[in-house]
Design a protein around this motif. Structure first.
Motif, PDB file in Angstrom:
ATOM      1  N   UNK A   1       4.700  -0.363 -12.466  1.00 50.05           N
ATOM      2  CA  UNK A   1       4.514  -0.656 -13.880  1.00 50.05           C
ATOM      3  C   UNK A   1       5.016  -2.019 -14.288  1.00 50.05           C
ATOM      4  N   UNK A   2       6.141  -2.468 -13.683  1.00 50.34           N
ATOM      5  CA  UNK A   2       6.731  -3.745 -14.088  1.00 50.34           C
ATOM      6  C   UNK A   2       6.671  -4.809 -12.991  1.00 50.34           C
ATOM      7  N   UNK A   3       5.976  -4.518 -11.906  1.00 51.63           N
ATOM      8  CA  UNK A   3       5.863  -5.511 -10.843  1.00 51.63           C
ATOM      9  C   UNK A   3       7.119  -5.661 -10.004  1.00 51.63           C
ATOM     10  N   UNK A   4       8.004  -4.664 -10.052  1.00 57.20           N
ATOM     11  CA  UNK A   4       9.236  -4.704  -9.247  1.00 57.20           C
ATOM     12  C   UNK A   4       9.310  -3.465  -8.359  1.00 57.20           C
ATOM     13  N   UNK A  43      14.750   1.529  -1.226  1.00 59.38           N
ATOM     14  CA  UNK A  43      13.945   2.759  -1.325  1.00 59.38           C
ATOM     15  C   UNK A  43      12.654   2.609  -0.522  1.00 59.38           C
ATOM     16  N   UNK A  44      12.066   1.418  -0.544  1.00 57.95           N
ATOM     17  CA  UNK A  44      10.851   1.157   0.226  1.00 57.95           C
ATOM     18  C   UNK A  44      11.102   1.350   1.725  1.00 57.95           C
ATOM     19  N   UNK A  45      12.164   0.744   2.234  1.00 53.58           N
ATOM     20  CA  UNK A  45      12.445   0.848   3.672  1.00 53.58           C
ATOM     21  C   UNK A  45      12.652   2.305   4.086  1.00 53.58           C
ATOM     22  N   UNK A  46      13.334   3.055   3.252  1.00 52.05           N
ATOM     23  CA  UNK A  46      13.565   4.466   3.572  1.00 52.05           C
ATOM     24  C   UNK A  46      12.254   5.252   3.569  1.00 52.05           C
ATOM     25  N   UNK A  71       4.741  -1.889   9.121  1.00 55.73           N
ATOM     26  CA  UNK A  71       4.080  -2.535   7.990  1.00 55.73           C
ATOM     27  C   UNK A  71       4.759  -3.868   7.714  1.00 55.73           C
ATOM     28  N   UNK A  72       4.007  -4.829   7.196  1.00 55.36           N
ATOM     29  CA  UNK A  72       4.596  -6.079   6.729  1.00 55.36           C
ATOM     30  C   UNK A  72       5.397  -5.801   5.457  1.00 55.36           C
ATOM     31  N   UNK A  73       6.147  -6.792   5.006  1.00 54.71           N
ATOM     32  CA  UNK A  73       6.874  -6.640   3.744  1.00 54.71           C
ATOM     33  C   UNK A  73       5.880  -6.406   2.612  1.00 54.71           C
ATOM     34  N   UNK A  74       6.221  -5.537   1.677  1.00 56.40           N
ATOM     35  CA  UNK A  74       5.268  -5.220   0.613  1.00 56.40           C
ATOM     36  C   UNK A  74       5.057  -6.388  -0.347  1.00 56.40           C
ATOM     37  N   UNK A  75       3.833  -6.502  -0.827  1.00 58.47           N
ATOM     38  CA  UNK A  75       3.487  -7.419  -1.903  1.00 58.47           C
ATOM     39  C   UNK A  75       3.425  -6.579  -3.177  1.00 58.47           C
ATOM     40  N   UNK A  76       4.212  -6.920  -4.178  1.00 60.90           N
ATOM     41  CA  UNK A  76       4.320  -6.085  -5.375  1.00 60.90           C
ATOM     42  C   UNK A  76       3.540  -6.734  -6.519  1.00 60.90           C
ATOM     43  N   UNK A  77       2.713  -5.946  -7.168  1.00 63.85           N
ATOM     44  CA  UNK A  77       1.899  -6.423  -8.280  1.00 63.85           C
ATOM     45  C   UNK A  77       1.892  -5.378  -9.395  1.00 63.85           C
ATOM     46  N   UNK A  78       1.456  -5.797 -10.582  1.00 63.62           N
ATOM     47  CA  UNK A  78       1.217  -4.855 -11.678  1.00 63.62           C
ATOM     48  C   UNK A  78      -0.235  -4.392 -11.610  1.00 63.62           C
ATOM     49  N   UNK A  79      -0.540  -3.366 -12.379  1.00 64.25           N
ATOM     50  CA  UNK A  79      -1.879  -2.774 -12.349  1.00 64.25           C
ATOM     51  C   UNK A  79      -2.968  -3.807 -12.645  1.00 64.25           C
ATOM     52  N   UNK A  92       6.135   9.421  -1.941  1.00 67.94           N
ATOM     53  CA  UNK A  92       7.576   9.271  -1.747  1.00 67.94           C
ATOM     54  C   UNK A  92       8.235   8.332  -2.758  1.00 67.94           C
ATOM     55  N   UNK A  93       7.460   7.488  -3.393  1.00 69.43           N
ATOM     56  CA  UNK A  93       8.024   6.531  -4.346  1.00 69.43           C
ATOM     57  C   UNK A  93       7.379   6.741  -5.715  1.00 69.43           C
ATOM     58  N   UNK A  94       7.997   7.508  -6.576  1.00 69.46           N
ATOM     59  CA  UNK A  94       7.394   7.847  -7.873  1.00 69.46           C
ATOM     60  C   UNK A  94       7.051   6.633  -8.726  1.00 69.46           C
ATOM     61  N   UNK A  95       7.782   5.516  -8.545  1.00 66.20           N
ATOM     62  CA  UNK A  95       7.492   4.338  -9.364  1.00 66.20           C
ATOM     63  C   UNK A  95       6.217   3.619  -8.938  1.00 66.20           C
ATOM     64  N   UNK A  96       5.668   3.980  -7.770  1.00 59.28           N
ATOM     65  CA  UNK A  96       4.446   3.336  -7.273  1.00 59.28           C
ATOM     66  C   UNK A  96       3.225   3.983  -7.910  1.00 59.28           C
ATOM     67  N   UNK A  97       2.447   3.181  -8.618  1.00 61.14           N
ATOM     68  CA  UNK A  97       1.212   3.659  -9.227  1.00 61.14           C
ATOM     69  C   UNK A  97       0.080   3.695  -8.214  1.00 61.14           C
TER      70      UNK A  97
END
Length: 541
Positions: free
Chosen positions: A481-484, A489-492, A500-508, A457-462
């Motif tokens: 890709x950029x850690x953002x 869009x996540x909530x939707x 789920x808890x709030x997402x933790x965002x990281x780069x590869x 559902x989220x194309x930016x998510x690797x």
């Protein structure tokens, strides 16, 4: 000419292939670490000569029948050649990934007690800098790319120039059920296990099965068969033997998902079948979306090792110009080899998208080869069809045991049934739908399906990794890709999923990974400050 109808003997594999008149060309992304002078274009007879030469090196270094030889170096196809050379002497090769942390490598070497460690200067220097010199745990060490005098007692650490020129003794062929090769598991939940396979399990049962000309799967005379994975993994032995036994036009071996190495080889020798780590396919997905990609000839994709998410499969199936490409998704373990498989097509992926998109349907057990049953993890009694349970398997390819951890091995074996440690559902038709690793299980639903849905559902998510928490909602770790990440869009995207808890965002590159690209969940939990315990028991890791 050999009379064998399938690959049997690891030590003489390339001699046997040459004796059958194999003409497959071998293409490499970079020259072999043990023979850089040979370049990147090889043939089977030349490789057979190199294996014999390497067996001479090991004989000169004092390796004798029954000894264990640890191989730990930078990833390359020469792991396979070194293993063949060791087996030729009647010794047992143990392949260890260079991605292992020095402390973990030290633990495994202590369990192995090798007569010889084969390594390279980079790994040796990094381990010594970390205070864990691997050479002290082997009777001798052979450094394949360094000069003499790399430290240690005289004659203890050798270079290739000190062991060249010795003819290998005649090959020795072990009993079918004697230890043949040792490899380690991925280690996503801790120190990897050391898995011992025999000639019967890995050569006859696994490589032998794949060396038939099965529809879709079997290599064809005009194929360019490309592998891009960890050649320290046991998969590399079965893959090499079965592919070459069927004599395709070419075998290509890639040692890295770095496009600077992989791209030129893929463009130069465009694959018709491609097997890679799921993480590698993810890294290359944006390449497959471009118009100048090298995947236009692929008829068969193969993924094992880890979960594969629908958008990646969909992208690669859509990239090829072949009229009816298929994606073969396998489920299995280092201890067992493949247990089930499923063919995914463009049409099948389109149907999946109409529901929660997921590739957790892993198909059916390998016919006549494997049997599965699901049991209640508390009572160990069979559960009804369609009810999630702990999956047990019965297979003739089951390994012999764990080096240095026989108690752990026996705790997972009930009669002839092996505890996979996975939770899954067996359907009315005998198919398998994977829910989770037991150690990673959620209180509600399965983390794998949540990860599939988020990824779709989220194309930016690797990549999305869901970590269970005993006293709260699961924690999703989202890789972009950029850690953002767009929070709206996540909530939707997760509105209809379990809490789920709030997402933790990281780069590869911020996620700890194994040599096969899997996320090391235990290490990730520690880095995020999460409790080490999960909703699962972790008894069967």
């Amino acid at each position: 000419m050999t009379l064998f109808t399938k690959p049997i003997h690891l030590g003489t594999l390339f001699d046997d292939l040459a004796g059958r008149g194999a003409t497959t060309a071998v293409h490499l992304g970079r020259p072999l670490d043990i023979a850089p002078h040979l370049g990147t274009e090889l043939d089977v007879s030349g490789v057979a000569g190199l294996v014999r030469e390497a067996a001479g090196w090991f004989a000169a270094a004092g390796v004798r029948p029954g000894d264990r030889v640890a191989i730990a170096k930078r990833n390359h196809w020469d792991y396979v050649l070194l293993s063949c050379a060791v087996a030729r002497l009647g010794a047992v090769p143990a392949s260890l990934s260079a991605h292992l942390e020095p402390g973990t490598l030290e633990i495994l070497l202590k369990r192995l007690e090798p007569a010889l460690l084969v390594t390279d200067t980079a790994l040796l220097a990094a381990a010594r800098d970390a205070g864990a010199d691997p050479a002290v745990h082997a009777a001798r060490t052979l450094v394949v790319d360094g000069p003499a005098g790399l430290g240690g007692p005289a004659g203890h650490v050798l270079c290739l120039d000190e062991v060249r020129g010795i003819d290998a003794p005649p090959p020795r062929r072990p009993h079918l059920d004697a230890p043949l090769s040792i490899m380690h598991t991925s280690g996503t939940t801790g120190v990897p296990k050391l898995v011992t396979h025999s000639t019967r399990t890995i050569m006859r049962r696994l490589a032998g099965f794949e060396s038939h000309r099965w529809p879709l799967l079997g290599s064809r005379p005009d194929d360019t068969v490309t592998g891009a994975f960890s050649f320290a993994h046991g998969r590399a032995l079965a893959w090499t033997a079965s592919v070459l036994w069927l004599s395709p036009a070419a075998l290509s071996a890639l040692t890295s998902d770095d496009w600077d190495e992989a791209g030129p080889l893929l463009h130069r020798h465009r694959p018709t079948t491609l097997e890679a780590h799921p993480a590698t396919f993810v890294r290359w997905q944006h390449r497959a979306e471009r118009g100048d990609h090298p995947f236009d000839r692929v008829r068969l994709y193969v993924s094992t090792f880890d979960a594969m998410h629908p958008p990646t499969v969909r992208t690669f199936l859509g990239a090829t110009g072949h009229g009816h490409p298929v994606w073969m998704q396998g489920w299995g373990q280092s201890e067992t080899g493949p247990l089930t498989f499923r063919f995914l097509t463009r049409r099948a992926l389109a149907r999946e998208r109409e529901r929660h998109p997921t590739t957790r349907d892993l198909g059916h057990p390998v016919p006549t080869r494997t049997r599965l049953r699901a049991v209640d993890p508390h009572t160990m009694r069979p559960v009804p069809t369609g009810v999630p349970g702990l999956l047990f398997c019965r297979t003739g390819a089951l390994c012999l045991g764990y080096v240095g951890e026989e108690g752990r091995w026996r705790s997972k074996l009930v009669g002839e049934w092996w505890n996979t440690g996975d939770i899954g559902v067996i359907t009315r038709t005998g198919g398998v739908r994977l829910v989770d690793r037991e150690v990673d299980a959620l209180r509600e639903g399965g983390c794998l399906e949540v990860e599939d849905v988020v990824d779709d559902r989220l194309p930016e998510v690797l990549e999305c990794v869901v970590l269970s928490v005993p006293d709260g909602p699961p924690v999703p770790v989202v890789v972009t890709g950029d850690g953002r990440l767009d929070t709206d869009a996540w909530r939707e995207a997760v509105a209809d999923l379990p809490e789920l808890a709030d997402p933790v965002v990281r780069t590869w590159d911020e996620l700890p990974r194994t040599g096969t690209g899997k996320v090391r969940r235990t290490v990730l939990r520690d880095r995020l400050g999460l409790r080490p315990d999960t909703c699962g028991t972790g008894k069967w890791t």
